[in-house]
Design an enzyme around this catalytic site. Structure first.
Site, PDB file in Angstrom:
ATOM      1  N   PRO A  66       0.819  -1.219   0.000  1.00 32.93           N
ATOM      2  CA  PRO A  66       0.000   0.000   0.000  1.00 32.93           C
ATOM      3  C   PRO A  66       0.852   1.268   0.000  1.00 32.93           C
ATOM      4  O   PRO A  66       0.351   2.356  -0.290  1.00 32.93           O
ATOM      5  CB  PRO A  66      -0.844  -0.121   1.273  1.00 32.93           C
ATOM      6  CG  PRO A  66      -0.208  -1.180   2.102  1.00 32.93           C
ATOM      7  CD  PRO A  66       0.575  -2.058   1.175  1.00 32.93           C
ATOM      8  N   GLU A  82       3.694  -6.588   8.338  1.00 33.97           N
ATOM      9  CA  GLU A  82       4.006  -5.161   8.185  1.00 33.97           C
ATOM     10  C   GLU A  82       4.943  -4.917   7.017  1.00 33.97           C
ATOM     11  O   GLU A  82       5.481  -3.821   6.866  1.00 33.97           O
ATOM     12  CB  GLU A  82       4.622  -4.603   9.474  1.00 33.97           C
ATOM     13  CG  GLU A  82       3.849  -4.927  10.728  1.00 33.97           C
ATOM     14  CD  GLU A  82       2.349  -4.642  10.613  1.00 33.97           C
ATOM     15  OE1 GLU A  82       1.994  -3.499  10.279  1.00 33.97           O
ATOM     16  OE2 GLU A  82       1.549  -5.563  10.846  1.00 33.97           O
ATOM     17  N   ARG A  93      -3.891  -9.793 -19.960  1.00 30.45           N
ATOM     18  CA  ARG A  93      -4.953  -9.640 -20.963  1.00 30.45           C
ATOM     19  C   ARG A  93      -4.528  -8.730 -22.115  1.00 30.45           C
ATOM     20  O   ARG A  93      -5.138  -8.750 -23.178  1.00 30.45           O
ATOM     21  CB  ARG A  93      -6.263  -9.124 -20.337  1.00 30.45           C
ATOM     22  CG  ARG A  93      -6.222  -7.704 -19.855  1.00 30.45           C
ATOM     23  CD  ARG A  93      -7.527  -7.311 -19.175  1.00 30.45           C
ATOM     24  NE  ARG A  93      -8.604  -6.991 -20.115  1.00 30.45           N
ATOM     25  CZ  ARG A  93      -8.730  -5.822 -20.759  1.00 30.45           C
ATOM     26  NH1 ARG A  93      -7.830  -4.862 -20.585  1.00 30.45           N
ATOM     27  NH2 ARG A  93      -9.728  -5.604 -21.575  1.00 30.45           N
ATOM     28  N   ASP A 113     -11.634  -0.017 -23.969  1.00 27.07           N
ATOM     29  CA  ASP A 113     -11.677  -0.142 -22.515  1.00 27.07           C
ATOM     30  C   ASP A 113     -11.788   1.214 -21.838  1.00 27.07           C
ATOM     31  O   ASP A 113     -11.256   2.203 -22.342  1.00 27.07           O
ATOM     32  CB  ASP A 113     -10.363  -0.744 -21.970  1.00 27.07           C
ATOM     33  CG  ASP A 113     -10.252  -2.219 -22.245  1.00 27.07           C
ATOM     34  OD1 ASP A 113     -11.275  -2.848 -22.543  1.00 27.07           O
ATOM     35  OD2 ASP A 113      -9.125  -2.724 -22.153  1.00 27.07           O
TER      36      ASP A 113
HETATM   37 CL1  6GU Z   1      -0.339  -3.833  -3.480  1.00 21.32          CL
HETATM   38  N1  6GU Z   1      -0.730  -4.607  -0.981  1.00 21.32           N
HETATM   39  C1  6GU Z   1      -1.354  -4.528   0.193  1.00 21.32           C
HETATM   40  N2  6GU Z   1      -0.989  -5.352   1.165  1.00 21.32           N
HETATM   41  N3  6GU Z   1      -2.318  -3.672   0.445  1.00 21.32           N
HETATM   42  C2  6GU Z   1      -2.665  -2.862  -0.545  1.00 21.32           C
HETATM   43  C3  6GU Z   1      -2.064  -2.893  -1.799  1.00 21.32           C
HETATM   44  C4  6GU Z   1      -1.089  -3.778  -1.988  1.00 21.32           C
HETATM   45  N4  6GU Z   1      -2.622  -1.963  -2.572  1.00 21.32           N
HETATM   46  C5  6GU Z   1      -3.529  -1.379  -1.830  1.00 21.32           C
HETATM   47  N5  6GU Z   1      -3.558  -1.914  -0.597  1.00 21.32           N
END
Ligand code: 6GU
Length: 281
Positions: free
Chosen positions: A126, A153, A195, A210
């Protein structure tokens, strides 16, 4: 294209072998190896994580496990060699592109001064840069992509720093929310990338239309019957006038984009007819 996924939950990646991606595997356009990270654990408990240096909650994944795992994935060696399909040709690299992204924001992570002979390492987190359709486009021509799924973590940062010696490394996020681990993000990214490899999607022209490919969201679609539960298909779609239909679809795209994702309109070049549609809609 070769994909390797390193994870402590290999069963999570099972969907990669089904549907569209499964067909690409059968056609030998794609080969996939999913590897249990614990194969590289060295202690008798097969531990892959430890408490964070400096204190705090949660656990951090260990560099002594990830380092050798990523070495093997880059080289196709060790436990990774067991699932290596050496017959993987790469017809997608020479095939003509069918999906030029006219008008889309072409900003990607590719800096152009990197060694393209190194495989691409994608680390879902994230805390990464947002994954976009332009990235999917760029990565659909890669020979070898390795995904490193972190849990807890995250992974000791030195793993990512050191991997840059053997990989082009990208830390990527799939959106502004937190998942438990990177596995679902890998499914998302792999599907978006694969894809776009020529030969994988049945209807080659369908991703020229798309959402995002022209920087706009797609408008509504209809099929038969012409009338259903008292609701009629928009009359223009039954007119047979294709210029009129194209204009109507463009207008619907513009109006939906303004309603749902107005910030996307800023990056789109609008014609006089586009402006008129937005004024009247
Ligand atoms: Cl790529 N990984 C994790 N663990 N949480 C996320 C993410 C990725 N993208 C958004 N939240």
């Amino acid at each position: 294209m070769r994909l390797d996924v390193l994870t402590i939950f290999p069963e999570y990646l099972e969907p990669l072998r089904h549907a569209l991606l499964g067909k690409a595997i059968e056609q030998k356009i794609l080969s996939i190896g999913v590897h249990d990270l614990r194969q590289w654990a060295t202690d008798r408990h097969k531990s892959v994580d430890d408490t964070p240096m400096g204190g705090g909650p949660g656990m951090v994944m260990k560099p002594e496990v990830w380092g050798p795992a990523l070495d093997d994935a880059a080289a196709g060696a060790g436990p990774v060699a067991e699932t290596l399909d050496l017959t993987t040709a790469s017809p997608h690299l020479s095939a003509p592109r069918h999906d030029d992204l006219a008008g889309v924001d072409t900003q990607t992570y590719e800096t152009g001064d990197e060694d393209r002979s190194k495989p691409l390492l994608l680390v879902p987190t994230p805390a990464g840069k947002p994954f976009t359709q332009a990235d999917a486009q760029a990565w659909s021509t890669e020979e070898h992509i390795v995904f490193a799924c972190g849990r807890y973590e995250g992974i000791d940062q030195r793993v990512v720093d050191d991997a840059a010696n053997r990989y082009r490394v990208r830390e990527v996020s799939i959106g502004d929310y937190v998942l438990i681990g990177g596995e679902v993000a890998v499914l998302v990214i792999a599907e978006a990338v694969v894809r776009l490899v020529p030969g994988v999607l049945g209807n080659q022209s369908s991703h020229q239309e798309d959402s995002f490919s022209d920087g706009l969201l797609e408008g509504p679609s209809y099929t038969k019957p012409r009338s259903w539960r008292g609701l009629d298909v928009p009359e223009v779609l039954t007119s047979g006038n294709h210029a009129l239909i194209d204009r109507w679809r463009r207008d619907q795209s513009l109006l939906r984009t303004r309603a749902v994702r107005p910030e996307l309109l800023d990056a789109v070049e609008l014609s006089a007819a586009d402006r008129r549609a937005l004024e009247q809609g």
